[in-house]
Design a protein around this motif. Structure first.
Motif, PDB file in Angstrom:
ATOM      1  N   ARG A  32     -20.269  24.249  21.298  1.00  0.00           N
ATOM      2  CA  ARG A  32     -19.365  24.854  20.308  1.00  0.00           C
ATOM      3  C   ARG A  32     -19.268  24.018  19.027  1.00  0.00           C
ATOM      4  O   ARG A  32     -18.785  24.506  18.012  1.00  0.00           O
ATOM      5  N   ARG A  33     -19.722  22.773  19.062  1.00  0.00           N
ATOM      6  CA  ARG A  33     -19.714  21.902  17.880  1.00  0.00           C
ATOM      7  C   ARG A  33     -21.103  21.753  17.263  1.00  0.00           C
ATOM      8  O   ARG A  33     -21.335  20.867  16.445  1.00  0.00           O
ATOM      9  N   ALA A  34     -22.022  22.647  17.649  1.00  0.00           N
ATOM     10  CA  ALA A  34     -23.411  22.537  17.175  1.00  0.00           C
ATOM     11  C   ALA A  34     -23.500  22.568  15.657  1.00  0.00           C
ATOM     12  O   ALA A  34     -24.288  21.833  15.052  1.00  0.00           O
ATOM     13  N   GLY A  35     -22.703  23.422  15.005  1.00  0.00           N
ATOM     14  CA  GLY A  35     -22.721  23.512  13.547  1.00  0.00           C
ATOM     15  C   GLY A  35     -22.310  22.205  12.892  1.00  0.00           C
ATOM     16  O   GLY A  35     -22.892  21.788  11.879  1.00  0.00           O
ATOM     17  N   TYR A  36     -21.331  21.540  13.482  1.00  0.00           N
ATOM     18  CA  TYR A  36     -20.855  20.245  12.961  1.00  0.00           C
ATOM     19  C   TYR A  36     -21.948  19.188  13.069  1.00  0.00           C
ATOM     20  O   TYR A  36     -22.245  18.472  12.103  1.00  0.00           O
ATOM     21  N   TRP A  67     -19.777   5.816   2.549  1.00  0.00           N
ATOM     22  CA  TRP A  67     -20.054   7.053   3.283  1.00  0.00           C
ATOM     23  C   TRP A  67     -19.454   7.010   4.687  1.00  0.00           C
ATOM     24  O   TRP A  67     -18.842   7.977   5.140  1.00  0.00           O
ATOM     25  N   ASP A  68     -19.609   5.889   5.361  1.00  0.00           N
ATOM     26  CA  ASP A  68     -19.077   5.765   6.720  1.00  0.00           C
ATOM     27  C   ASP A  68     -17.561   5.929   6.731  1.00  0.00           C
ATOM     28  O   ASP A  68     -17.005   6.593   7.616  1.00  0.00           O
ATOM     29  N   LYS A  69     -16.889   5.340   5.756  1.00  0.00           N
ATOM     30  CA  LYS A  69     -15.428   5.454   5.676  1.00  0.00           C
ATOM     31  C   LYS A  69     -15.011   6.909   5.414  1.00  0.00           C
ATOM     32  O   LYS A  69     -14.032   7.396   5.979  1.00  0.00           O
ATOM     33  N   ILE A  70     -15.763   7.585   4.550  1.00  0.00           N
ATOM     34  CA  ILE A  70     -15.449   8.988   4.243  1.00  0.00           C
ATOM     35  C   ILE A  70     -15.604   9.851   5.487  1.00  0.00           C
ATOM     36  O   ILE A  70     -14.761  10.719   5.768  1.00  0.00           O
ATOM     37  N   ILE A  71     -16.671   9.631   6.259  1.00  0.00           N
ATOM     38  CA  ILE A  71     -16.900  10.429   7.463  1.00  0.00           C
ATOM     39  C   ILE A  71     -15.803  10.189   8.495  1.00  0.00           C
ATOM     40  O   ILE A  71     -15.352  11.127   9.173  1.00  0.00           O
ATOM     41  N   ILE A  72     -15.349   8.948   8.623  1.00  0.00           N
ATOM     42  CA  ILE A  72     -14.254   8.657   9.557  1.00  0.00           C
ATOM     43  C   ILE A  72     -13.008   9.430   9.157  1.00  0.00           C
ATOM     44  O   ILE A  72     -12.352  10.062   9.996  1.00  0.00           O
ATOM     45  N   ARG A  73     -12.660   9.400   7.869  1.00  0.00           N
ATOM     46  CA  ARG A  73     -11.475  10.133   7.401  1.00  0.00           C
ATOM     47  C   ARG A  73     -11.668  11.642   7.535  1.00  0.00           C
ATOM     48  O   ARG A  73     -10.719  12.379   7.834  1.00  0.00           O
ATOM     49  N   PHE A  74     -12.886  12.097   7.302  1.00  0.00           N
ATOM     50  CA  PHE A  74     -13.195  13.525   7.453  1.00  0.00           C
ATOM     51  C   PHE A  74     -12.973  13.969   8.901  1.00  0.00           C
ATOM     52  O   PHE A  74     -12.367  15.015   9.157  1.00  0.00           O
ATOM     53  N   ASN A  75     -13.431  13.170   9.856  1.00  0.00           N
ATOM     54  CA  ASN A  75     -13.246  13.497  11.274  1.00  0.00           C
ATOM     55  C   ASN A  75     -11.773  13.444  11.674  1.00  0.00           C
ATOM     56  O   ASN A  75     -11.289  14.304  12.410  1.00  0.00           O
ATOM     57  N   GLU A  76     -11.075  12.429  11.187  1.00  0.00           N
ATOM     58  CA  GLU A  76      -9.653  12.289  11.520  1.00  0.00           C
ATOM     59  C   GLU A  76      -8.840  13.455  10.965  1.00  0.00           C
ATOM     60  O   GLU A  76      -7.937  13.965  11.631  1.00  0.00           O
ATOM     61  N   GLY A  77      -9.175  13.892   9.760  1.00  0.00           N
ATOM     62  CA  GLY A  77      -8.427  14.978   9.133  1.00  0.00           C
ATOM     63  C   GLY A  77      -8.670  16.332   9.781  1.00  0.00           C
ATOM     64  O   GLY A  77      -7.878  17.258   9.606  1.00  0.00           O
ATOM     65  N   ASN A  78      -9.767  16.457  10.521  1.00  0.00           N
ATOM     66  CA  ASN A  78     -10.102  17.726  11.168  1.00  0.00           C
ATOM     67  C   ASN A  78     -10.073  17.621  12.688  1.00  0.00           C
ATOM     68  O   ASN A  78     -10.639  18.467  13.390  1.00  0.00           O
ATOM     69  N   ASN A  79      -9.424  16.569  13.184  1.00  0.00           N
ATOM     70  CA  ASN A  79      -9.407  16.306  14.623  1.00  0.00           C
ATOM     71  C   ASN A  79      -8.699  17.393  15.421  1.00  0.00           C
ATOM     72  O   ASN A  79      -9.011  17.620  16.597  1.00  0.00           O
ATOM     73  N   TYR A  80      -7.763  18.106  14.774  1.00  0.00           N
ATOM     74  CA  TYR A  80      -6.965  19.083  15.517  1.00  0.00           C
ATOM     75  C   TYR A  80      -7.778  20.303  15.936  1.00  0.00           C
ATOM     76  O   TYR A  80      -7.438  20.976  16.909  1.00  0.00           O
ATOM     77  N   LYS A 116     -22.636  26.052  10.542  1.00  0.00           N
ATOM     78  CA  LYS A 116     -23.058  24.892   9.753  1.00  0.00           C
ATOM     79  C   LYS A 116     -22.716  25.080   8.266  1.00  0.00           C
ATOM     80  O   LYS A 116     -22.428  24.098   7.566  1.00  0.00           O
ATOM     81  N   ASP A 117     -22.729  26.336   7.791  1.00  0.00           N
ATOM     82  CA  ASP A 117     -22.379  26.595   6.389  1.00  0.00           C
ATOM     83  C   ASP A 117     -20.909  26.263   6.122  1.00  0.00           C
ATOM     84  O   ASP A 117     -20.575  25.699   5.077  1.00  0.00           O
ATOM     85  N   LEU A 147     -17.170  19.788   4.127  1.00  0.00           N
ATOM     86  CA  LEU A 147     -17.568  18.401   3.898  1.00  0.00           C
ATOM     87  C   LEU A 147     -17.821  18.146   2.418  1.00  0.00           C
ATOM     88  O   LEU A 147     -17.424  17.108   1.878  1.00  0.00           O
ATOM     89  N   SER A 148     -18.471  19.090   1.742  1.00  0.00           N
ATOM     90  CA  SER A 148     -18.787  18.936   0.325  1.00  0.00           C
ATOM     91  C   SER A 148     -17.511  18.787  -0.501  1.00  0.00           C
ATOM     92  O   SER A 148     -17.411  17.910  -1.373  1.00  0.00           O
ATOM     93  N   GLU A 149     -16.538  19.639  -0.220  1.00  0.00           N
ATOM     94  CA  GLU A 149     -15.263  19.567  -0.938  1.00  0.00           C
ATOM     95  C   GLU A 149     -14.554  18.238  -0.651  1.00  0.00           C
ATOM     96  O   GLU A 149     -13.981  17.625  -1.555  1.00  0.00           O
ATOM     97  N   PHE A 150     -14.621  17.795   0.602  1.00  0.00           N
ATOM     98  CA  PHE A 150     -13.952  16.559   0.996  1.00  0.00           C
ATOM     99  C   PHE A 150     -14.598  15.347   0.331  1.00  0.00           C
ATOM    100  O   PHE A 150     -13.912  14.460  -0.191  1.00  0.00           O
TER     101      PHE A 150
END
Length: 245
Positions: free
Chosen positions: A177-181, A205-218, A226-227, A233-236
């Motif tokens: 179910r997370r294949a697109g991610y 980049w690594d710091k941004i991805i960590i925050r991106f994952n944390e912000g979408n953890n719910y 994937k789109d 991700l682009s907006e973030f």
């Protein structure tokens, strides 16, 4: 002559340099699934040695086929052979969980050693009769064993195996179910394009991805295309890069 030698060395090691990629991910406690900080992550035979942060995150440079070694005090060392997947969710086992449980009696006190801890046994603690190797009436956790069925011994091991199989199937379904991610977040070309476009260092980049994952953890990106992941991700990244630059 020196120039030829340098040219030979360059082309001799060029395939290894081209094949090298970034592997990143998180390290968790195999029992409670919490992130582990301070785990040493080493690419065996190289100078790539990193330590996980408070979110259990790491990032190293390696090649497909290299061996990743995880070591942490009190935990079983683990080695993983790296493949094509560059984002890894890794788990290591606490040694204390594998220690046998036993009791020590020395009047007037009694102690129990379990999960690496020595605790005083309550003298008023009720002891249930042993059900090793059979089936007994009553709930497994009920001191009176009234109602229901408790399974032990060989049958208990069979139910444990079935439970582990169900957990594995659930994990596989979760990954599907997370294949697109994963298709977006593990893409080296997408990462490189963003880093060039917004002039980011790899550490940024690594710091941004960590925050991106944390912000979408719910929602964990479950059932996202994937789109949709790429657009989010682009907006973030665009927003986060303004703070960095």
């Amino acid at each position: 002559m020196k120039f030829r030698l340098l040219l030979f060395i360059y082309f001799a090691f060029l395939p290894a340099l081209v094949a090298q990629r970034s592997y990143s991910g998180n390290v968790l406690d195999a029992n409670d699934k919490n992130y582990l900080e301070g785990v040493t992550v080493e690419v065996v035979g190289t100078d790539q040695v990193k330590t996980t942060n408070t979110r259990g995150y790491f990032s190293v440079k390696a090649n497909v086929g290299d061996t990743l070694r995880l070591s942490y005090i009190g935990f079983i060392e683990q080695k993983i052979v790296l493949a094509e997947e560059t984002f890894l969710m890794l788990q290591i086992q606490d040694k204390a969980r594998l220690l046998p449980t036993f009791e020590v009696k020395s009047e007037p006190y009694a102690f129990r050693f379990k999960d690496g801890k020595l605790t005083l046994i309550d003298p008023d603690e009720e002891k249930s009769p042993s059900t090793k190797g059979g089936i007994s009436a009553g709930y497994l956790d009920s001191p009176n064993q009234t109602g229901g069925v408790a399974i032990a011994g060989v049958l208990s091991s069979l139910t444990k195996r079935a439970r582990q199989e169900r957990e594995y199937q659930k994990k596989q379904e979760w990954l599907r179910r997370r294949a697109g991610y994963y298709e977006i977040i593990e893409s080296d070309s997408i990462r490189q394009n963003f880093m060039v476009k917004y002039q980011l260092e790899r550490s940024d980049w690594d710091k941004i991805i960590i925050r991106f994952n944390e912000g979408n953890n719910y929602h964990e990106f479950l059932d996202w295309s994937k789109d949709r992941v790429y657009a989010t991700l682009s907006e973030f990244v665009q927003r986060e890069s303004q703070w960095i630059n």
